[in-house]
Write an enzyme that holds these catalytic residues in place. Structure first.
Site, short mmCIF file in Angstrom:
data_model
loop_
_atom_site.label_atom_id
_atom_site.label_comp_id
_atom_site.label_asym_id
_atom_site.label_seq_id
_atom_site.Cartn_x
_atom_site.Cartn_y
_atom_site.Cartn_z
N LYS A 78 40.10 40.37 56.30
CA LYS A 78 40.07 41.78 55.87
C LYS A 78 38.75 42.08 55.15
O LYS A 78 38.10 43.09 55.40
CB LYS A 78 41.24 42.03 54.94
CG LYS A 78 41.09 43.23 54.02
CD LYS A 78 42.26 43.42 53.09
CE LYS A 78 42.13 42.78 51.77
NZ LYS A 78 41.34 43.46 50.74
N ASN A 79 38.33 41.17 54.27
CA ASN A 79 37.17 41.44 53.42
C ASN A 79 35.84 41.25 54.13
O ASN A 79 34.78 41.48 53.54
CB ASN A 79 37.23 40.61 52.12
CG ASN A 79 38.32 41.12 51.20
OD1 ASN A 79 38.91 42.19 51.43
ND2 ASN A 79 38.65 40.36 50.18
N CYS A 91 42.08 50.07 38.45
CA CYS A 91 42.75 49.18 39.42
C CYS A 91 43.67 48.27 38.60
O CYS A 91 43.40 47.97 37.45
CB CYS A 91 41.68 48.37 40.16
SG CYS A 91 42.38 47.04 41.16
N ARG A 93 36.92 47.28 37.17
CA ARG A 93 36.23 47.27 38.47
C ARG A 93 35.32 48.49 38.66
O ARG A 93 35.48 49.27 39.59
CB ARG A 93 37.23 47.15 39.61
CG ARG A 93 38.08 45.90 39.52
CD ARG A 93 39.01 45.75 40.69
NE ARG A 93 38.30 45.34 41.90
CZ ARG A 93 38.92 45.20 43.08
NH1 ARG A 93 40.19 45.48 43.21
NH2 ARG A 93 38.23 44.81 44.15
N ASP A 127 40.82 35.30 44.43
CA ASP A 127 41.87 35.80 45.34
C ASP A 127 42.90 34.74 45.68
O ASP A 127 43.89 35.04 46.34
CB ASP A 127 41.25 36.34 46.63
CG ASP A 127 40.48 37.61 46.37
OD1 ASP A 127 39.76 38.07 47.28
OD2 ASP A 127 40.58 38.15 45.26
N ARG A 172 48.64 45.27 52.78
CA ARG A 172 47.22 45.66 52.77
C ARG A 172 46.35 44.53 53.31
O ARG A 172 45.27 44.77 53.83
CB ARG A 172 46.78 45.98 51.33
CG ARG A 172 47.48 47.17 50.73
CD ARG A 172 46.82 47.58 49.45
NE ARG A 172 45.37 47.70 49.64
CZ ARG A 172 44.55 48.03 48.66
NH1 ARG A 172 45.01 48.25 47.46
NH2 ARG A 172 43.26 48.14 48.87
C1 EPZ Z 1 35.67 41.84 46.31
O1 EPZ Z 1 35.94 42.90 45.42
C2 EPZ Z 1 36.94 41.62 47.11
N1 EPZ Z 1 37.26 42.84 47.87
C3 EPZ Z 1 38.09 41.27 46.16
O2 EPZ Z 1 39.22 40.99 46.96
C4 EPZ Z 1 37.72 40.02 45.38
O3 EPZ Z 1 38.74 39.73 44.46
C5 EPZ Z 1 36.39 40.25 44.65
O4 EPZ Z 1 35.37 40.64 45.59
C6 EPZ Z 1 35.92 39.00 43.92
O5 EPZ Z 1 35.75 37.96 44.82
C7 EPZ Z 1 36.59 43.09 49.01
O6 EPZ Z 1 35.72 42.34 49.42
C8 EPZ Z 1 36.97 44.33 49.75
P1 EPZ Z 1 33.22 42.25 42.64
P2 EPZ Z 1 34.72 43.57 44.58
O7 EPZ Z 1 32.35 43.47 42.71
O8 EPZ Z 1 33.49 43.53 45.37
C9 EPZ Z 1 32.49 43.46 38.13
C10 EPZ Z 1 41.45 41.11 47.59
O9 EPZ Z 1 42.44 40.64 47.02
N2 EPZ Z 1 31.66 44.55 38.67
O10 EPZ Z 1 32.70 40.97 43.20
O11 EPZ Z 1 35.22 44.89 44.10
C11 EPZ Z 1 33.96 43.61 38.48
O12 EPZ Z 1 34.61 44.44 37.53
C12 EPZ Z 1 40.40 41.82 46.79
O13 EPZ Z 1 41.22 41.02 48.82
C13 EPZ Z 1 30.99 45.38 37.77
O14 EPZ Z 1 31.09 45.22 36.54
O15 EPZ Z 1 34.59 42.58 43.36
C14 EPZ Z 1 34.46 42.19 38.44
O16 EPZ Z 1 34.77 41.83 37.11
C15 EPZ Z 1 40.83 42.01 45.35
N3 EPZ Z 1 30.22 46.39 38.27
C16 EPZ Z 1 33.26 41.38 38.93
O17 EPZ Z 1 32.12 42.25 38.79
C17 EPZ Z 1 30.09 46.61 39.61
O18 EPZ Z 1 29.35 47.55 40.01
C18 EPZ Z 1 33.35 40.94 40.38
O19 EPZ Z 1 33.70 42.08 41.13
C19 EPZ Z 1 30.78 45.77 40.51
C20 EPZ Z 1 31.55 44.73 40.01
#
Ligand code: EPZ
Length: 433
Positions: free
Chosen positions: A22-23, A120, A125, A308, A400
């Protein structure tokens, strides 16, 4: 609202085939916005988030075909004209990954209007790093009424260092940089396999990307991208989930069609708990005939143990002898499954970002509530070994990201069924005579 009813106690035996990731599929579908030619993606998983993305792209004016026939899970996307480069709140609130269209829309159309994702369940996030990166590439960003608006004549290459490692932030800016004027160098990038899969598609479309999958990515901007055909990588989190299921249930399960090279940290940690596996080129056979031992775990960005898989790992440690300390380093509120597991008999104490799991506690069936995608998976795992019949509500979370999970589990021996409203509406009282 659908529920899953699972009677625990059956070992999982046989072969389960892993679906596309999915990702990886979500950013690859967004990448189709970067060209006016057809992009064909194969091995697309039949999950709710893909349908949401189809709606999102169609609302912008892209033609999107999505077919799940036996022979193929394929989508063909053609963004010949994009009348409305927007992502509405109605869609973004159901899937925050919709923000992945931001970079592609700005690069292709010179403007984008995307709803901020809002809160979320698992954490704040924000998407501040996506926005900062786009500003570095020359986009003018305003935020009002809950929307991000971005405009530019043409993005220009820049140096970007991410304050934090962000998966979709890396993917969003990678897409934007492909059409920027000049070279972009991005550092402190996410190294997840899904980033490399997106880059493989973009390069097939004519982009010039080097280093995807490492922390430094170089992109030489081009003026136009063309159509391409690409096969999505297997879902490493679905594979990890089934490997845990095979071990927990004391089964002998062949997890086929996965890429073990994406599972190194997961397999290493599971081996530490005593899980026995036989790894081949595209499959992992897991044998659950060994007692499990506790092992501490910290979630980290790839190639570390993935966040995850944290909830699924927690379910496993409830059955391991000893105490496991699980530290969630990525999201600030990703232990909501813990209290549901406690209601099934697990012994888990939460202290900030740490969960202390005292294992070896038999689980008993209960009515439980899914709160997010991976929390739902951990409840399914617990139900597979709990004594009695567990009812999991709000399984739309599970739908999802897991394709046909009850069919896949049933095919390897689980006693599982999906039902509508379990408690039929009370019959209307007879009219007073
Ligand atoms: C991706 O989300 C995945 N989703 C998530 O999978 C996964 O848990 C996550 O990466 C971490 O591996 C998809 O790929 C669609 P991040 P993403 O930006 O990109 C902070 C699932 O279960 N951050 O890597 O949204 C954030 O708050 C889902 O399939 C900022 O502060 O995660 C977090 O603490 C859930 N500012 C950390 O970085 C930003 O602009 C990592 O988030 C972006 C992120």
């Amino acid at each position: 609202m659908d529920k899953l009813v699972i009677r625990g106690g059956n070992p999982l035996l046989g072969t389960v085939r892993i679906s596309g990731a999915k990702n990886a599929a979500l950013p690859c579908m967004a990448a189709a916005l970067l060209t006016d030619e057809p992009v064909i993606l194969e091995n697309i998983p039949q999950v709710r988030d893909i349908e949401t993305t189809r709606k999102l792209l169609a609302a912008m004016g892209a033609e999107v075909e999505l077919g799940y026939g036996r022979a193929h899970h394929r989508t063909t996307i053609c963004a010949r004209t994009l009348a409305a480069p927007e992502a509405s709140y109605e869609l973004v609130k159901t899937m925050r990954a919709s923000t992945l269209v931001l970079g592609a829309l700005v690069a292709r159309c010179g403007r984008a209007r995307v709803s901020l994702p809002g809160g979320c369940a698992i954490g704040a996030r924000p998407i501040d790093l996506h926005i900062k990166g786009l500003e570095r590439l020359g986009a003018k960003i305003t935020q009002e009424h809950g929307y991000v608006e971005a405009v530019t004549d043409r993005l220009r290459g820049a140096e970007i260092v991410f304050d934090k490692i962000t998966v979709t932030g890396t993917e969003d800016l990678l897409m934007a940089a492909t059409l920027a004027d000049g070279e972009t160098i991005m550092q402190n990038c996410a190294r997840e396999p899904e980033v490399a899969d997106l880059a493989a598609l973009l390069n097939a479309m004519g982009a010039k990307i080097q280093g995807a999958g490492t922390s430094m990515i170089r992109v030489k901007g081009v003026t136009k991208l063309h159509g391409a055909r690409h096969r999505i990588i297997p879902d490493r989190i679905e594979a990890g989930t089934f490997i845990v299921a095979g071990s927990l249930t004391g089964g002998d399960l062949n997890v086929a069609g996965c890429d073990p090279a994406h599972l190194t940290a997961i397999l290493q940690k599971l081996a530490e708990t005593g899980v026995k596996t036989v790894v081949k080129a595209d499959s992992v056979r897991v044998m659950g005939d060994q007692p499990l031992q506790a092992a501490d775990m910290n979630t980290e960005e790839y190639p570390g143990f993935p966040t995850d898989m944290q909830a699924q790992y927690m379910a496993l440690t409830t059955q391991a002898e000893g105490t496991s300390i699980i530290t969630e380093n990525i999201f600030e509120n990703r232990f909501m499954h813990a209290q549901e597991l406690v209601r099934m008999g697990a012994n888990i104490k939460i202290e900030g970002r740490r969960a202390i799991v005292r294992g070896g506690t038999p689980l008993s069936a209960a009515a439980v509530l899914a709160s997010d995608l991976r929390a739902s998976a951990s409840l399914v795992l617990a139900a597979l070994v709990a004594d009695g019949e567990t009812i999991i509500d709000r399984v739309y979370h599970l739908d999802r990201g897991y394709e046909n999970i009850e069919e896949k589990l049933k095919a390897v021996g689980a006693e599982i069924r999906r039902v509508g409203n379990i408690f039929p509406k009370r019959a209307a009282a007879p009219a007073q005579s």
